[in-house]
Design an enzyme around this catalytic site. Structure first.
Site, short mmCIF file in Angstrom:
data_model
loop_
_atom_site.label_atom_id
_atom_site.label_comp_id
_atom_site.label_asym_id
_atom_site.label_seq_id
_atom_site.Cartn_x
_atom_site.Cartn_y
_atom_site.Cartn_z
N ASP A 53 -50.81 76.81 23.24
CA ASP A 53 -52.01 77.08 22.84
C ASP A 53 -53.05 76.43 23.55
OD1 ASP A 53 -54.23 78.18 21.57
OD2 ASP A 53 -53.99 77.52 19.54
N GLU A 131 -56.66 53.25 45.94
CA GLU A 131 -56.37 51.96 45.60
C GLU A 131 -56.96 51.79 44.35
OE1 GLU A 131 -59.02 49.30 47.80
OE2 GLU A 131 -58.49 50.05 49.82
N GLU A 188 -57.80 41.42 40.83
CA GLU A 188 -59.09 41.85 41.51
C GLU A 188 -60.11 40.69 40.79
OE1 GLU A 188 -61.32 43.56 43.08
OE2 GLU A 188 -59.88 44.62 44.37
N HIS A 244 -60.76 53.45 45.77
CA HIS A 244 -61.28 53.82 46.94
C HIS A 244 -60.29 54.74 47.27
CE1 HIS A 244 -63.41 49.59 47.12
NE2 HIS A 244 -64.22 50.43 46.27
N ARG A 317 -69.07 46.44 53.79
CA ARG A 317 -68.35 47.32 52.74
C ARG A 317 -69.47 48.03 51.78
NH1 ARG A 317 -62.77 46.30 51.91
NH2 ARG A 317 -61.87 44.95 53.46
N ARG A 336 -65.50 55.13 49.17
CA ARG A 336 -65.63 54.15 48.15
C ARG A 336 -66.11 54.33 47.05
NH1 ARG A 336 -64.42 49.29 50.33
NH2 ARG A 336 -66.12 48.11 49.07
#
Length: 445
Positions: A53, A131, A188, A244, A317, A336
């Protein structure tokens, strides 16, 4: 994962002692949904006879046309390694159809397939490598997720202080057992933040892999007593999570972005520049799809190096698009701005359409911006003629509505449902009283 016949599926089920099968699909907001069946219903599923459904799911059918059929993609069959080995669990990713056998216009996977077919008619294959960033947090005493972590590590730190490293290792091993080729994993920049990169593939395979990746990360974190989140900006005091996208076009085994005779020395072809120009031209509309939550804009506007300026560079960047140093077969562009809350099927469909629009119309990108935009005042950036992405969800939705190329990718049905869900989200956000407001206004007034 491979190319499986029905007979292959039955054999794999027996070899792996599978009792339960999850039929998975993705709604318009990018949430994975599933219907679980037992092994004795497998024949029915493989004959595309499993009905659900759709009227209760975000962005799916209206009440008058609620029944939807799931068509399993046999090539997506895989075991779920975190489930028991006895009476095991496997899954298929499914396409959504009407009971009459017509592809459902609101199925995000179908929308991506449709754009890929347009590229295939030009002899083009769209390859993407993501990434994927995420946070690992602790649970409270009641089993509810928090934003707390005992992790004190930073970018690329070693295991002695990277206490999430063991969970990240288990995630990588799990992904490899499911057919992923994991290329790298590391801590990170923010405490509790991690990244795992898997090999590029065609757009559909990559979108399927992103959905599978999210499921595996969350499941393995839970099994370890923690919690994984792909929320773009869970804490205001640290950088947010992005996703990214490394993109390239292929034809007959040749990378169409490879430009050994590029007079600028960037190693890019004319096709690559035109594709990049298309992404830049449609960047504001793409933001609604690539950054689809209220929280997404806390990452973009945070000052933690998330890109907001619509330009490109080979040397830093801070712009929206970066050109990695790889050349030849590895030539690609890196987009990015997207974050992991995006629906990967819609995101890749729209990025492909934007880039190919640039190729078709022979667009030329603006000159590269090689200075660090994060260090420049807004007035200087404005003088340089550099535009910015929308910095709120409501502004991004307006940009999407005004861009017929990107709006047409979703189609009338999916666009209506996507905007409806986002408008509801924005309305709930604007009515909510936040902790910041209580802290700043309760005593003052």
């Amino acid at each position: 994962m491979g190319h499986y016949s029905k007979e292959d599926i039955y054999k794999l089920m027996d070899e792996n002692d599978v009792t339960f099968i999850r039929l998975q699909f993705t709604d318009i907001t990018g949430m994975m949904k599933n219907v679980a069946i037992t092994k004795n219903q497998l024949k029915k599923a493989l004959n595309n006879q499993c009905v659900f459904d759709g009227s209760s799911l975000d962005g799916f059918a209206r009440d008058a046309e609620s029944d939807m059929c799931l068509h399993p993609d046999r090539d997506t069959f895989t075991m779920l390694p975190w489930r028991p080995t006895h009476d095991g669990v496997a899954r298929f990713i499914c396409d959504v159809y009407s009971p009459e056998g017509e592809p459902y216009d609101g199925d995000p996977r179908r929308i991506l397939k449709k754009e890929m077919k347009k590229a295939e008619e030009l002899g083009i294959e769209f390859n993407v490598g993501p990434e994927c960033e995420f946070f690992l947090f602790e649970m409270d005493d009641y089993g509810r997720p928090t934003t707390q972590t005992r992790d004190t590590a930073g970018y690329f730190d070693l295991g002695s202080i990277d206490i999430g490293g063991d969970i990240r290792r288990e995630i990588c091993l799990t992904l490899e057992s499911m057919g992923f080729e994991v290329e790298a994993s590391h801590h990170e920049a923010a405490v509790g933040q991690h990244e795992i990169d898997f090999k590029y593939d065609t757009a559909l395979k990559t979108a399927d892999n992103i959905m599978t990746f999210k499921m595996a990360v969350k499941s393995m974190a839970k099994a370890s007593g923690g919690y994984a989140t792909f929320m773009p900006k869970p804490r205001s005091d640290v950088s947010g999570s992005g996703m990214h996208l490394h993109m390239s076009l292929m034809r007959d085994g040749k990378n169409l972005f490879d430009g050994p005779d590029d007079p600028s020395g960037n190693g890019l072809s004319e096709t690559a520049y035109r594709f990049m120009a298309g992404l830049l031209a449609h960047a504001r509309a793409l933001t609604a799809v690539c950054n689809p939550t209220v929280n997404s804009y806390k990452r973009l506007a945070s000052g933690y190096e998330a890109p907001v300026h619509i330009t490109w560079s080979c040397r830093n960047r801070s712009p929206l698009i970066r050109i990695p140093s790889s050349r030849g077969k590895g030539a690609r562009i890196e987009f990015r701005s997207p974050d992991p809350s995006a629906n990967p099927y819609l995101m890749l469909a729209c990025c492909l359409a934007a880039g190919l629009d640039g190729v078709e119309k022979k667009m030329t990108p603006s000159p590269a911006t090689d200075c660090d935009l994060f260090d420049l005042p807004d007035e200087k950036i404005s003088e340089m003629g550099i535009e910015t992405l929308p910095l709120s969800l409501i502004d991004a939705m307006e940009a999407l509505k005004s861009d017929p190329v990107i709006a047409n990718v979703l189609g009338e049905h999916a666009l209506h449902n996507f905007l409806l869900e986002k408008e509801r989200e924005w309305a709930r956000y604007t009515r909510a009283v936040t902790d910041w407001e209580i802290e700043n206004y309760l005593q003052k007034y």
